[in-house]
Scaffold this motif. Structure first.
Motif, PDB file in Angstrom:
ATOM      1  N   UNK A 255      34.720  30.900  45.943  1.00  0.00           N
ATOM      2  CA  UNK A 255      34.320  32.001  46.823  1.00  0.00           C
ATOM      3  C   UNK A 255      33.330  31.437  47.824  1.00  0.00           C
ATOM      4  N   UNK A 296      38.693  31.662  48.453  1.00  0.00           N
ATOM      5  CA  UNK A 296      38.559  33.038  48.919  1.00  0.00           C
ATOM      6  C   UNK A 296      37.378  33.098  49.878  1.00  0.00           C
ATOM      7  N   UNK A 298      34.365  34.779  51.634  1.00  0.00           N
ATOM      8  CA  UNK A 298      33.426  35.864  51.372  1.00  0.00           C
ATOM      9  C   UNK A 298      33.262  36.745  52.588  1.00  0.00           C
ATOM     10  N   UNK A 313      33.773  41.759  44.509  1.00  0.00           N
ATOM     11  CA  UNK A 313      34.318  41.408  45.808  1.00  0.00           C
ATOM     12  C   UNK A 313      35.680  40.705  45.647  1.00  0.00           C
ATOM     13  N   UNK A 314      35.763  39.818  44.646  1.00  0.00           N
ATOM     14  CA  UNK A 314      37.032  39.146  44.359  1.00  0.00           C
ATOM     15  C   UNK A 314      38.118  40.141  43.952  1.00  0.00           C
ATOM     16  N   UNK A 315      37.676  41.233  43.354  1.00  0.00           N
ATOM     17  CA  UNK A 315      38.651  42.248  42.944  1.00  0.00           C
ATOM     18  C   UNK A 315      39.039  43.149  44.110  1.00  0.00           C
ATOM     19  N   UNK A 316      38.541  42.818  45.309  1.00  0.00           N
ATOM     20  CA  UNK A 316      38.892  43.595  46.486  1.00  0.00           C
ATOM     21  C   UNK A 316      38.065  44.857  46.626  1.00  0.00           C
ATOM     22  N   UNK A 317      36.897  44.852  45.988  1.00  0.00           N
ATOM     23  CA  UNK A 317      36.038  46.039  46.063  1.00  0.00           C
ATOM     24  C   UNK A 317      34.780  45.725  46.852  1.00  0.00           C
ATOM     25  N   UNK A 319      31.087  44.847  47.323  1.00  0.00           N
ATOM     26  CA  UNK A 319      30.325  43.937  46.476  1.00  0.00           C
ATOM     27  C   UNK A 319      29.014  44.497  45.988  1.00  0.00           C
ATOM     28  N   UNK A 333      35.606  38.678  35.905  1.00  0.00           N
ATOM     29  CA  UNK A 333      36.677  38.976  36.844  1.00  0.00           C
ATOM     30  C   UNK A 333      37.825  39.664  36.104  1.00  0.00           C
TER      31      UNK A 333
ATOM     32  N   UNK B  17      44.207  40.287  43.822  1.00  0.00           N
ATOM     33  CA  UNK B  17      43.325  41.453  43.896  1.00  0.00           C
ATOM     34  C   UNK B  17      42.537  41.467  45.196  1.00  0.00           C
ATOM     35  N   UNK B  20      43.311  42.528  50.021  1.00  0.00           N
ATOM     36  CA  UNK B  20      42.814  43.446  51.049  1.00  0.00           C
ATOM     37  C   UNK B  20      41.671  42.807  51.840  1.00  0.00           C
ATOM     38  N   UNK B  59      31.009  47.770  54.715  1.00  0.00           N
ATOM     39  CA  UNK B  59      30.042  47.116  53.820  1.00  0.00           C
ATOM     40  C   UNK B  59      29.802  45.656  54.195  1.00  0.00           C
ATOM     41  N   UNK B  60      30.877  44.931  54.456  1.00  0.00           N
ATOM     42  CA  UNK B  60      30.746  43.491  54.655  1.00  0.00           C
ATOM     43  C   UNK B  60      30.390  43.162  56.094  1.00  0.00           C
TER      44      UNK B  60
END
Ligand SMILES: Cc1cc2nc3c(=O)[nH]c(=O)nc-3n(C[C@H](O)[C@H](O)[C@H](O)COP(=O)(O)O)c2cc1C
Lengths: 617, 170
Positions: A255, A296, A298, A313-317, A319, A333, B17, B20, B59-60
């Protein structure tokens, strides 16, 4: 490229590569890290390749562009081996002379040599530069020998031999034991024992296991992770494969901050090369072990460096961190046991397996083992990345490696540990770098930022800077951090703008305590450190701001004025022309004056004034 | 707005995952911001509620919800840059362009941003203009750089106009 389907085939390739490299009589090394690129190393590298070809030397001269050597301030750097002759601040115009004189005739060009700012002597060979001689560059030193996008360079340096050893002659259990015995602690800030973390993950039950490399490097003032990933990506990949073998993972992720474009690319290229050689993927080195890695990018949120937020964040949510009553080694994870380690931590793994736990543990202090990389920046003569054995004192780093203060000023503090760390005064400079010693003094090793400050820095302003940073980066999930840090910032702002009162100092301490015990994650828990450490060691500066409305360093703008010294001013008009706020009036015949109302204290005028007639009051 | 690039990005997305996030990164890179249309389309294609896509984009820091200017100026606000004068650089840029951090000038020419650290601390203070790093900056040097960009833009505009005229004459 032929796949490496056995450990013997890896060794065969190593011999082949060594044979090819031995053909060259001379190796020209150029630093191509982000900082050197900013200084214009690419045109120099192109000129070098062209010139070597033009002079028909390509059969005997090997030109290699590597990652960061750490001595960023001197870039672009060129090193010529054998001999390690080093040239600094090289331009494309210097290249023909370097080829004609140094490469062809072995003559050193004095004009391009490095001058040590402390002794004022020129130094010809790389290994005689004081900046390097006081360091122990176990990790960083490799960068100089490796073109990051050439896996063969890494293999020539013994790369992937630790992996071969682990897969061939060690059980996963033995690997975990070796890391435990080495005493390696996480380099990402917390200093958690790496072997213990691996064992916990190995023992946890789950359907799958993951290993992750944390290359988010959000601390302002840090860039050691970037330089490792950029300059020697295979060392991190090898570390991760060994870790995956130890804990039983099949998938890994790196990441990495999007602000590090070169690191993203180099890591991706390295992974593809490793896959092509079957060092990643299915049946690694023909041993039946499967493992793969993905990069991935960040999203650029400081809090995503925190383990649970990173995994979200890795799960697409979004952070946001979660409470850590159940650790990520058990449920990380996708709810599965996960090992997350910092870039530098991973980079240490191959050499521990290769040289053994005892070798690693023989370096450093009783409680902190090995070496640590620091980004030495701020107001010292030599800035850049340095690597020292644990236990080296702050004084040795700042004065011997850093060369001491710049511009004849006086050093007053060093900030370590970034926004979670603190400022230590010169009276603490004999402290060794060691996780516990720095923590006990009210700061932190953190991930390795070391910003040196002299008397032109204001400690109230520094505290305000970190609070503003943390308030901006707080994810807002928990109240103590979201609101508390904002209140701390308001109070410190009051003080820096002359509205402070003495009882606010107690309030700062009270509130700091609440934030540090009640916040959800370490962002909030450590957020008060910059305030508490400056209050502890530089209380007189706070008092000066409050009682005398004075900022001795001349930084806090509400407390300073700019004035023109008419005895120095020669009415040249440069300040008037440069002021973006039209705050300066005067002409050839009338003396110059600054309108306090219009002036924003930006000091562009002072930079433009050749007479140094604009003074800070 | 041409959404074909967006469709390409969505077509080539992976199944992980974090797909997106990757999509948003690529959209940001391609369009230099995440538009409302893009959010709606990503929501449809990935079967994620619009509010979730918006939440991520908001957010990011890597994502921007408003269009960027033709030139992106990033002032590094890392610690090393801060203690060596980054706040004064930022003020200079903002005053010269009459804008705010994160916003774009009215003519759409410049967006000014700050970044927490670029990891080029030995070169502090650092300013990045359109991807090129400028080291050891001073307010005066930044000013000169901005003037150069303005000048080049004007030259380019003049050339464009001349071309149009030439075509009209032909
Ligand atoms: C707000 C916050 C930011 C963090 N940022 C980073 C980071 O950028 N890089 C990193 O390696 N660790 C970071 N950490 C520490 C990680 O949570 C975690 O402890 C670390 O990555 C574990 O690896 P290690 O044991 O190898 O150090 C951060 C922690 C917090 C609370």
């Amino acid at each position: 490229m032929p796949e490496l389907d056995s450990i013997a085939s890896l060794e065969a390739r190593r011999e082949e590569v060594a044979f090819t490299l031995a053909r060259y009589r001379t190796v020209v090394t150029m630093c191509g890290g982000t900082a050197c690129q900013a200084c214009g190393c690419q045109p120099v590298a192109r000129a070098m390749t062209r010139e070597v070809m033009a002079q028909g030397l390509e059969e005997t001269v090997y030109v290699r562009t590597t990652g960061c050597h750490g001595f960023c301030e001197q870039g672009p750097l060129v090193i010529i081996d054998p001999g390690g002759i080093v040239y600094v601040h090289v331009t494309p115009e210097d290249v023909p002379e370097i080829v004609a004189q140094t490469i062809r005739k072995g003559k050193v060009i004095e004009r391009l040599s490095y001058t040590d700012p402390v002794s004022d002597k020129t130094v010809q060979a790389e290994d005689e530069i004081p900046f390097y001689t006081r360091q122990k560059r176990l990790l960083l030193g490799e960068n100089r020998h490796i073109a990051p996008r050439d896996i063969d360079d890494y293999i020539a340096r013994g790369g992937y031999s630790a992996l071969a050893k682990a897969l061939d002659s060690m059980t996963p259990e033995a690997v975990v034991e070796e890391i435990e015995r080495s005493g390696l602690q996480g380099r990402g800030g917390g200093g958690y024992p790496t072997g213990k973390k691996w064992r916990q993950c190995r023992n946890a039950s789950g359907d799958a296991r993951y290993v992750i490399c944390n290359a988010d490097e959000g601390d302002p003032g840090d860039y050691m992770d970037r330089s490792l990933l950029e300059g020697n990506p295979h060392s991190i990949i090898e570390g991760m494969i060994i870790g995956a073998f130890a804990v039983g993972a099949r998938h890994g992720y790196i990441y990495v901050r999007k602000e590090y474009p070169l690191a993203v690319v180099n890591a991706g290229v390295a992974i593809r090369q490793a896959q092509a050689l079957r060092l990643l993927g299915e049946d690694i080195l023909g041993t039946g072990f499967d493992f793969d890695i993905q990069v991935v990018r960040g999203g650029g949120a400081f809090v995503c460096g925190e383990s649970t937020a990173l995994m979200a964040s890795l799960e697409g949510k979004v952070g946001e961190p979660r409470p850590k009553d159940i650790h990520t080694v058990e449920r990380g994870y996708l709810g599965q046991p996960t090992v997350l380690n910092n870039v530098e931590t991973w980079a240490n793994v191959p050499s521990i397996i290769r040289h053994g736990a005892d070798w690693f543990a023989s370096q450093g202090t009783e409680r902190s083992k090995g070496t640590k990389i620091f980004a030495l920046t701020g107001q010292v003569k030599n800035t850049g990345l340095i690597e020292v054995e644990m236990g080296t004192t702050l004084r040795e780093i700042i004065y011997d490696i850093g060369g001491g203060p710049k511009n004849g000023r006086e050093i007053k503090a060093v900030q370590t540990g970034g926004p979670s760390g603190g400022c230590l005064p010169t009276s603490q400079f004999d402290l060794p770098v060691d996780f516990d010693a720095l923590y006990e003094a009210g700061s932190m090793m953190g991930s390795g930022g070391m910003v040196v400050m002299d008397d032109s820095s204001c400690m109230v302003d520094v505290a305000k800077y970190f609070l503003a940073f943390l308030q901006d980066e707080s994810c807002g999930k928990c109240t103590p951090c979201r609101l508390g840090v904002g209140r701390l910032l308001e109070i410190v702002t009051d003080i820096s703008e002359g509205r402070g009162s003495l009882d606010q100092l107690d309030l700062l301490e009270d509130l700091s305590w609440t934030i540090s015990v009640a916040s959800l994650c370490a962002l909030g828990k450590t957020a008060p450190n910059p305030v508490l450490s400056t209050l502890k060691y530089f209380r007189d500066e706070y008092l000066d701001h409050i009682e005398n409305k004075r900022c001795a360093a001349g930084v806090c703008r509400a407390l300073i004025r700019l004035v023109i010294d008419s005895t120095l001013c020669d009415r040249c008009g440069k300040c008037i022309a440069n002021c973006p706020h039209k705050a300066i009036t005067g002409s050839r015949d009338t003396s110059y004056a600054i309108d306090d109302e219009l002036c924003t204290r930006c000091r562009i005028c002072a930079d433009a004034c050749e007479q140094h007639a604009i003074l800070v009051r | 707005m041409d959404l074909s690039r967006l469709e390409e990005i969505l077509d080539s997305k992976g199944s992980e995952t974090f797909a997106i996030m990757e999509v948003l990164q690529d959209v940001q890179e391609a369009y230099r911001y995440i538009s409302e249309e893009a959010i709606v389309r990503i929501s449809e294609r990935l079967d994620v509620p619009v509010i979730e896509v918006f939440r991520l984009a908001n957010f990011y820091k890597a994502f921007s919800l408003t269009p960027r200017g033709r030139h992106l100026i990033t002032v590094c606000a890392g610690t090393a840059c801060h203690v060596q004068g980054a706040p004064r650089l930022l003020d200079t840029v903002l005053a010269l362009l009459n804008t705010k951090p994160g916003e774009t000038t009215a003519d759409g020419a410049f967006t000014v941003e700050t970044v927490n650290c670029l990891g080029a601390c030995a070169l502090a203070p650092v300013v990045v203009i359109d991807g090129k790093y400028y080291d050891h900056m001073t307010p005066g040097k930044v000013r000169a750089l901005l003037e150069d960009i303005r000048f080049e833009d004007e030259l380019a505009e003049d050339e464009d106009e001349e071309e149009v005229e030439a075509e009209a004459n032909a």
